[in-house]
Design an enzyme around this catalytic site. Structure first.
Site, PDB file in Angstrom:
ATOM      1  N   SER A   1      75.256  38.578  10.196  1.00 20.74           N
ATOM      2  CA  SER A   1      75.582  38.639  11.164  1.00 20.74           C
ATOM      3  C   SER A   1      77.223  38.798  11.162  1.00 20.74           C
ATOM      4  O   SER A   1      78.179  39.644  10.708  1.00 20.74           O
ATOM      5  CB  SER A   1      75.334  38.062  12.856  1.00 20.74           C
ATOM      6  OG  SER A   1      74.943  39.207  13.627  1.00 20.74           O
TER       7      SER A   1
ATOM      8  N   ASP B   1      65.339  44.728  14.796  1.00 16.29           N
ATOM      9  CA  ASP B   1      66.847  44.049  15.020  1.00 16.29           C
ATOM     10  C   ASP B   1      67.093  44.692  16.512  1.00 16.29           C
ATOM     11  O   ASP B   1      67.599  46.062  16.140  1.00 16.29           O
ATOM     12  CB  ASP B   1      68.216  44.030  13.747  1.00 16.29           C
ATOM     13  CG  ASP B   1      68.848  43.107  13.987  1.00 16.29           C
ATOM     14  OD1 ASP B   1      69.265  43.033  15.274  1.00 16.29           O
ATOM     15  OD2 ASP B   1      69.222  42.535  12.790  1.00 16.29           O
TER      16      ASP B   1
ATOM     17  N   HIS C   1      66.762  40.067  13.894  1.00 16.28           N
ATOM     18  CA  HIS C   1      67.456  39.471  14.098  1.00 16.28           C
ATOM     19  C   HIS C   1      67.904  38.007  13.224  1.00 16.28           C
ATOM     20  O   HIS C   1      69.045  37.604  13.006  1.00 16.28           O
ATOM     21  CB  HIS C   1      68.741  39.791  15.183  1.00 16.28           C
ATOM     22  CG  HIS C   1      70.686  39.576  14.606  1.00 16.28           C
ATOM     23  ND1 HIS C   1      70.394  40.662  13.626  1.00 16.28           N
ATOM     24  CD2 HIS C   1      71.249  38.633  14.714  1.00 16.28           C
ATOM     25  CE1 HIS C   1      72.409  40.696  13.377  1.00 16.28           C
ATOM     26  NE2 HIS C   1      72.705  39.256  14.256  1.00 16.28           N
TER      27      HIS C   1
END
Length: 277
Positions: free
Chosen positions: A147, A223, A255
């Site tokens: 991320s 996600d 995620h």
């Protein structure tokens, strides 16, 4: 450098250290896994950069990376995600301030006094380890992340292709100058002149790359942040022809660290191809 934790794991040692960072102007923690091979020889280093809200401990406790790192003889370095402590500027929201350093060198007040995460990762921490941990071969180093940390890995790797052998990322923020997370945080740290953001935008850096570095990106198709924040299609579109970029999409994965744990072995083996040459 003070050792604050040291436990045996897959024949190696999972350690945690505290040190004074001159670059960040505060105390910092980082985690380091030394595989069993480090007892007899220098081992390559794989850097992990974590995402928003994380510390240096999330990856080492949740990803399950030590088993394959021990097999392959690779050290795992997990820095914290931001400066921390009394007097360090913060934000009420989770996506800026402490836990959200974005791996940039801030230029704007009040952030610039502490938020120099790019220099911390690229310069200060490797120099500290070179002095203090003789078992590490810092000439063989790769970088990966998740991320915000995936953004950091891509940016740092692309800007330092002679330092890192390979890059990988889970669900990275691929075009921070075009997504809400990046627009907010880069605006805070770097100011509203968007031209200053380009050095921290992986899609921009990849489009102008003069030298190739192998890159692997894994993205879950379930996600929640895929279309609004991550935008891997921007990275794919930016890649020069024949660039060694592979973007793998996975149906049903989100995620979370469940996604990371599912594919971390593949990432470490990917890096091992280049670290162990």
């Amino acid at each position: 450098m003070e050792k604050v934790a040291d436990v045996q794991c897959f024949g190696g040692q999972q350690q945690r250290f505290k040190h004074v960072s001159l670059v960040l102007n505060c105390d910092m923690h980082f985690s380091l896994f030394l595989p069993p091979q480090a007892k007899n020889a220098k081992v390559p280093v794989l850097v992990w950069l974590s995402g928003l809200t994380c510390t240096d401990e999330n990856f080492v406790t949740k990803a399950g990376a030590q088993r394959v790192a021990a097999e392959l003889g690779i050290a795992l370095l997990a820095p914290d995600t931001s400066p921390r402590g009394e007097g360090v500027a913060d934000d009420e929201a989770y996506d800026a301030g402490m836990g959200a350093g974005f791996y940039v060198n801030a230029t704007q007040a009040p952030w610039a006094e502490h938020y120099q995460m790019y220099d911390y990762i690229v310069q200060e921490l490797p120099a500290l380890l070179a002095r203090e941990v003789q078992a590490l071969d810092l000439k063989r180093m790769s970088i990966m992340g998740h991320s915000m940390g995936g953004h950091g890995a891509l940016v740092i790797g692309l800007r330092n292709v002679d330092t890192y052998q390979s890059i990988s990322a889970f669900a990275p923020i691929c075009a921070p100058s075009q997504c809400p997370w990046g627009e907010k945080t880069l605006g805070y740290y770097l100011g509203q002149d968007r031209s200053t953001w380009q050095d921290y935008d992986a899609s921009v850096l990849l489009a102008s790359a003069k030298k190739s570095i192998p890159i692997r990106v894994d993205q879950g198709l379930a996600d929640n942040f895929l279309t609004t924040q991550l935008m891997p299609e921007k990275l794919i579109a930016a890649a020069p022809q024949n660039y060694p970029l592979q973007v793998l999409q996975h149906k049903g994965y989100d995620h979370s660290y469940f996604f990371i744990a599912s594919f971390i072995e593949a990432h470490i083996r990917f890096h091992a191809e280049f670290l162990n040459q």
